[in-house]
Scaffold this motif. Structure first.
Motif, PDB file in Angstrom:
ATOM      1  N   HIS A  58      61.091 -36.483 -81.533  1.00 29.01           N
ATOM      2  CA  HIS A  58      62.504 -36.896 -81.554  1.00 29.01           C
ATOM      3  C   HIS A  58      63.420 -35.678 -81.662  1.00 29.01           C
ATOM      4  O   HIS A  58      64.457 -35.613 -80.987  1.00 29.01           O
ATOM      5  N   THR A  59      63.052 -34.726 -82.497  1.00 26.31           N
ATOM      6  CA  THR A  59      63.853 -33.503 -82.628  1.00 26.31           C
ATOM      7  C   THR A  59      63.911 -32.768 -81.294  1.00 26.31           C
ATOM      8  O   THR A  59      64.981 -32.298 -80.885  1.00 26.31           O
ATOM      9  N   TRP A  60      62.779 -32.682 -80.605  1.00 19.09           N
ATOM     10  CA  TRP A  60      62.725 -32.038 -79.284  1.00 19.09           C
ATOM     11  C   TRP A  60      63.637 -32.771 -78.303  1.00 19.09           C
ATOM     12  O   TRP A  60      64.401 -32.139 -77.565  1.00 19.09           O
ATOM     13  N   VAL A  61      63.593 -34.097 -78.306  1.00 18.34           N
ATOM     14  CA  VAL A  61      64.436 -34.886 -77.400  1.00 18.34           C
ATOM     15  C   VAL A  61      65.918 -34.663 -77.725  1.00 18.34           C
ATOM     16  O   VAL A  61      66.750 -34.537 -76.824  1.00 18.34           O
ATOM     17  N   LYS A  62      66.256 -34.581 -79.003  1.00 14.22           N
ATOM     18  CA  LYS A  62      67.654 -34.340 -79.392  1.00 14.22           C
ATOM     19  C   LYS A  62      68.139 -32.973 -78.913  1.00 14.22           C
ATOM     20  O   LYS A  62      69.317 -32.817 -78.565  1.00 14.22           O
ATOM     21  N   LEU A  63      67.256 -31.987 -78.879  1.00 16.34           N
ATOM     22  CA  LEU A  63      67.630 -30.687 -78.308  1.00 16.34           C
ATOM     23  C   LEU A  63      67.935 -30.830 -76.820  1.00 16.34           C
ATOM     24  O   LEU A  63      68.908 -30.259 -76.316  1.00 16.34           O
ATOM     25  N   LEU A  64      67.108 -31.603 -76.121  1.00 18.45           N
ATOM     26  CA  LEU A  64      67.355 -31.828 -74.691  1.00 18.45           C
ATOM     27  C   LEU A  64      68.658 -32.596 -74.474  1.00 18.45           C
ATOM     28  O   LEU A  64      69.386 -32.341 -73.512  1.00 18.45           O
ATOM     29  N   GLU A  65      68.939 -33.541 -75.348  1.00 12.65           N
ATOM     30  CA  GLU A  65      70.175 -34.320 -75.248  1.00 12.65           C
ATOM     31  C   GLU A  65      71.397 -33.396 -75.294  1.00 12.65           C
ATOM     32  O   GLU A  65      72.373 -33.612 -74.577  1.00 12.65           O
ATOM     33  N   LYS A  66      71.319 -32.357 -76.103  1.00 12.83           N
ATOM     34  CA  LYS A  66      72.413 -31.382 -76.206  1.00 12.83           C
ATOM     35  C   LYS A  66      72.337 -30.326 -75.108  1.00 12.83           C
ATOM     36  O   LYS A  66      73.167 -29.427 -75.064  1.00 12.83           O
ATOM     37  N   GLU A  67      71.318 -30.444 -74.254  1.00 16.04           N
ATOM     38  CA  GLU A  67      71.037 -29.490 -73.185  1.00 16.04           C
ATOM     39  C   GLU A  67      70.732 -28.099 -73.734  1.00 16.04           C
ATOM     40  O   GLU A  67      71.040 -27.092 -73.124  1.00 16.04           O
ATOM     41  N   TYR A  68      70.058 -28.073 -74.870  1.00 18.01           N
ATOM     42  CA  TYR A  68      69.574 -26.832 -75.470  1.00 18.01           C
ATOM     43  C   TYR A  68      68.151 -26.600 -74.956  1.00 18.01           C
ATOM     44  O   TYR A  68      67.167 -26.728 -75.692  1.00 18.01           O
ATOM     45  N   TYR A  69      68.030 -26.261 -73.689  1.00 18.14           N
ATOM     46  CA  TYR A  69      66.714 -26.127 -73.070  1.00 18.14           C
ATOM     47  C   TYR A  69      65.929 -24.943 -73.624  1.00 18.14           C
ATOM     48  O   TYR A  69      64.712 -25.038 -73.779  1.00 18.14           O
ATOM     49  N   GLU A  70      66.594 -23.866 -73.933  1.00 22.30           N
ATOM     50  CA  GLU A  70      65.903 -22.716 -74.518  1.00 22.30           C
ATOM     51  C   GLU A  70      65.334 -23.088 -75.883  1.00 22.30           C
ATOM     52  O   GLU A  70      64.181 -22.767 -76.192  1.00 22.30           O
ATOM     53  N   GLU A  71      66.114 -23.765 -76.691  1.00 21.29           N
ATOM     54  CA  GLU A  71      65.651 -24.165 -78.017  1.00 21.29           C
ATOM     55  C   GLU A  71      64.511 -25.178 -77.914  1.00 21.29           C
ATOM     56  O   GLU A  71      63.548 -25.121 -78.675  1.00 21.29           O
ATOM     57  N   ALA A  72      64.608 -26.115 -76.969  1.00 21.26           N
ATOM     58  CA  ALA A  72      63.533 -27.094 -76.754  1.00 21.26           C
ATOM     59  C   ALA A  72      62.256 -26.380 -76.306  1.00 21.26           C
ATOM     60  O   ALA A  72      61.156 -26.719 -76.745  1.00 21.26           O
ATOM     61  N   PHE A  73      62.419 -25.391 -75.454  1.00 21.09           N
ATOM     62  CA  PHE A  73      61.276 -24.597 -74.991  1.00 21.09           C
ATOM     63  C   PHE A  73      60.608 -23.893 -76.171  1.00 21.09           C
ATOM     64  O   PHE A  73      59.381 -23.883 -76.299  1.00 21.09           O
ATOM     65  N   GLN A  74      61.407 -23.318 -77.055  1.00 19.70           N
ATOM     66  CA  GLN A  74      60.885 -22.591 -78.214  1.00 19.70           C
ATOM     67  C   GLN A  74      60.303 -23.523 -79.276  1.00 19.70           C
ATOM     68  O   GLN A  74      59.510 -23.089 -80.112  1.00 19.70           O
ATOM     69  N   PHE A  75      60.667 -24.791 -79.255  1.00 21.08           N
ATOM     70  CA  PHE A  75      60.250 -25.764 -80.270  1.00 21.08           C
ATOM     71  C   PHE A  75      58.771 -26.115 -80.151  1.00 21.08           C
ATOM     72  O   PHE A  75      58.151 -26.559 -81.118  1.00 21.08           O
ATOM     73  N   THR A  76      58.179 -25.934 -78.958  1.00 19.80           N
ATOM     74  CA  THR A  76      56.771 -26.266 -78.748  1.00 19.80           C
ATOM     75  C   THR A  76      56.035 -25.073 -78.139  1.00 19.80           C
ATOM     76  O   THR A  76      56.653 -24.186 -77.555  1.00 19.80           O
ATOM     77  N   TYR A  77      54.734 -25.109 -78.272  1.00 15.63           N
ATOM     78  CA  TYR A  77      53.912 -24.206 -77.473  1.00 15.63           C
ATOM     79  C   TYR A  77      53.937 -24.751 -76.056  1.00 15.63           C
ATOM     80  O   TYR A  77      54.307 -25.916 -75.824  1.00 15.63           O
ATOM     81  N   GLN A  78      53.545 -23.938 -75.086  1.00 19.57           N
ATOM     82  CA  GLN A  78      53.571 -24.351 -73.686  1.00 19.57           C
ATOM     83  C   GLN A  78      52.174 -24.246 -73.096  1.00 19.57           C
ATOM     84  O   GLN A  78      51.515 -23.230 -73.277  1.00 19.57           O
ATOM     85  N   ASP A  79      51.754 -25.273 -72.391  1.00 23.46           N
ATOM     86  CA  ASP A  79      50.501 -25.200 -71.658  1.00 23.46           C
ATOM     87  C   ASP A  79      50.740 -24.268 -70.472  1.00 23.46           C
ATOM     88  O   ASP A  79      51.582 -24.564 -69.613  1.00 23.46           O
ATOM     89  N   LEU A  88      52.894 -28.798 -81.737  1.00 22.54           N
ATOM     90  CA  LEU A  88      52.914 -29.489 -80.449  1.00 22.54           C
ATOM     91  C   LEU A  88      52.884 -28.477 -79.312  1.00 22.54           C
ATOM     92  O   LEU A  88      53.483 -27.406 -79.415  1.00 22.54           O
ATOM     93  N   GLU A  89      52.240 -28.868 -78.225  1.00 27.92           N
ATOM     94  CA  GLU A  89      52.213 -28.073 -77.004  1.00 27.92           C
ATOM     95  C   GLU A  89      52.658 -28.973 -75.856  1.00 27.92           C
ATOM     96  O   GLU A  89      52.024 -29.992 -75.584  1.00 27.92           O
ATOM     97  N   LEU A  90      53.747 -28.614 -75.199  1.00 26.53           N
ATOM     98  CA  LEU A  90      54.231 -29.382 -74.054  1.00 26.53           C
ATOM     99  C   LEU A  90      53.231 -29.286 -72.912  1.00 26.53           C
ATOM    100  O   LEU A  90      52.837 -28.197 -72.524  1.00 26.53           O
ATOM    101  N   GLN A  91      52.838 -30.449 -72.408  1.00 24.21           N
ATOM    102  CA  GLN A  91      52.005 -30.494 -71.211  1.00 24.21           C
ATOM    103  C   GLN A  91      52.877 -30.798 -70.006  1.00 24.21           C
ATOM    104  O   GLN A  91      53.146 -29.922 -69.214  1.00 24.21           O
ATOM    105  N   GLU A  92      53.322 -32.040 -69.874  1.00 16.73           N
ATOM    106  CA  GLU A  92      54.022 -32.469 -68.670  1.00 16.73           C
ATOM    107  C   GLU A  92      55.302 -33.215 -68.987  1.00 16.73           C
ATOM    108  O   GLU A  92      55.430 -33.804 -70.055  1.00 16.73           O
ATOM    109  N   ILE A  93      56.201 -33.202 -68.029  1.00 17.42           N
ATOM    110  CA  ILE A  93      57.358 -34.090 -67.999  1.00 17.42           C
ATOM    111  C   ILE A  93      57.360 -34.659 -66.599  1.00 17.42           C
ATOM    112  O   ILE A  93      57.624 -33.936 -65.630  1.00 17.42           O
TER     113      ILE A  93
END
Length: 144
Positions: free
Chosen positions: A19-40, A136-141
């Protein structure tokens, strides 16, 4: 820095982190959302690619003349076209992760609210069990 949850994090704790990650996206904080998770690394995520995929309803090439999609409020999203929003933590046998001393123990599937409606664009995450935390590690959207 990616989110760090306690080792005894519940399913609800994990969903709240999403939910926190989604709220970052809602604000269009893509850099912060990217930093919030590990990335596959397979998916080669960047903040710009995350934005492009969301704007394009799960595809990086959007037709801006038709409609641009943005993450909107989870609380205000309607279920007009989707039976109900999807949020699930699904456990599996632990498996080694590419990061040393880390195990992948579960996956999270979460529907995204786009342009005021729950959508079938779903974010998936690996749940990482580390020596001192869960993350968390982002896989897919993409559309499921």
């Amino acid at each position: 820095m990616p989110v760090l949850l306690p080792l005894d994090a519940s399913d609800q704790d994990i969903i709240e982190a999403v939910h926190t990650w989604v709220k970052l996206l809602e604000k269009e904080y893509y850099e912060e959302a990217f930093q919030f998770t590990y990335q596959d690394p397979y998916y080669e995520w960047t903040p710009d690619l995350m934005r492009e995929v969301i704007y394009g309803y799960g595809f990086p090439e959007s037709d801006a003349e038709i409609e641009v999609y943005k993450v909107t409020s989870m609380q205000d999203a309607s279920t007009d076209d989707v039976a109900s929003p999807y949020a699930e933590v699904s456990y599996h046998m632990p498996r080694k992760h590419r990061i040393e001393n880390v195990l992948t123990v579960a996956e999270v599937w979460f529907s995204l609210p786009l342009n005021g409606k729950w959508s079938d664009v779903t974010a998936t995450f690996n749940v990482l069990y580390m020596p001192s935390a869960v993350s968390l590690e982002l896989q897919e959207i993409h559309v499921f």
